[in-house]
Design an enzyme around this catalytic site. Sequence first.
Site, PDB file in Angstrom:
ATOM      1  N   LYS A  65       0.808  -1.219   0.000  1.00  0.00           N
ATOM      2  CA  LYS A  65       0.000   0.000   0.000  1.00  0.00           C
ATOM      3  C   LYS A  65       0.845   1.273   0.000  1.00  0.00           C
ATOM      4  O   LYS A  65       0.429   2.294  -0.555  1.00  0.00           O
ATOM      5  CB  LYS A  65      -0.980  -0.007   1.180  1.00  0.00           C
ATOM      6  N   ASP A 101     -10.557   1.955   2.145  1.00  0.00           N
ATOM      7  CA  ASP A 101     -10.736   1.167   3.366  1.00  0.00           C
ATOM      8  C   ASP A 101     -11.655   1.865   4.371  1.00  0.00           C
ATOM      9  O   ASP A 101     -12.577   1.262   4.916  1.00  0.00           O
ATOM     10  CB  ASP A 101      -9.381   0.886   4.019  1.00  0.00           C
TER      11      ASP A 101
END
Length: 276
Positions: A65, A101
């Site tokens: 990420k 997220d």
Amino acid sequence: MDRYAVIGNPIAHSKSPRIHALFAAQTAQALSYEALLGPLGAFAATVDAFRAAGGRGLNVTVPFKLDAFTYATRRTPRAEAAGAVNTLAFGPDEVLGDNTDGAGLLRDITVNLGCPLTERRVLLLGAGGAARGSLLPLLLTEPARLVVANRSSAKAVALAAEFARLPSCAVAVKLEGCGFADLAGAQFDVVINATSASLGDAAPDLPAGLYAPGSLAYDMMYGKGDTPFLAAARAQGAGRLADGLGMLVEQAAESFALWRGVRPDTAPVLAALRAG
């Protein structure tokens, strides 16, 4: 046919190919979606090759990420705040990086579970990447109080201070950071576990009495049955328990909508995953 994938290492366990296949069938979108094993230290080269072969977008999971954040040529405000990217969209002149997220977490809690966060007392456990990705969306719901707690109090205090300075967080939210032990005597309506403790078959070491009557205990981890955090929350009096499978589906829906311009209905997909 447009190509998409999830990249990570390891990646064989990922539920994302099934989720996006169900989304595509439901919305009549012609696309393929695969799991892509990214060699450690070769993220950019792997993504370059995927794009050269016609790839239109990627979901990004552990441990890439931060690599995806660097790879993007433009990032959404929520990705900038999180300092991490879990979704890449490839255009002719740019690579857009997003972080879905936190939005997935909020939609699961507020819509699927019917638990509003506005004016509620919210506790976020952890000060790592999962917590970072959730803080801005949580703040924007304007809870009455938002506490970030971590085993290392210094990390939690620093994270809370960082987000309190963001212009987009100029809302009347009491944002605090502390260690687990400092929570003694406090009560919360929603407790969210963003630590990795459940991966190690353990629960965060929390003082008793945290759960207000009717409170929700939410673990970002998911699996069969209770996670260690949820088992401990039940024993400590939490009113409701939820794992992170709904968050997984909802963050995927955010990515799908970014790529395809249509939002899938997540309820039947989540039900299919729960059924096995």
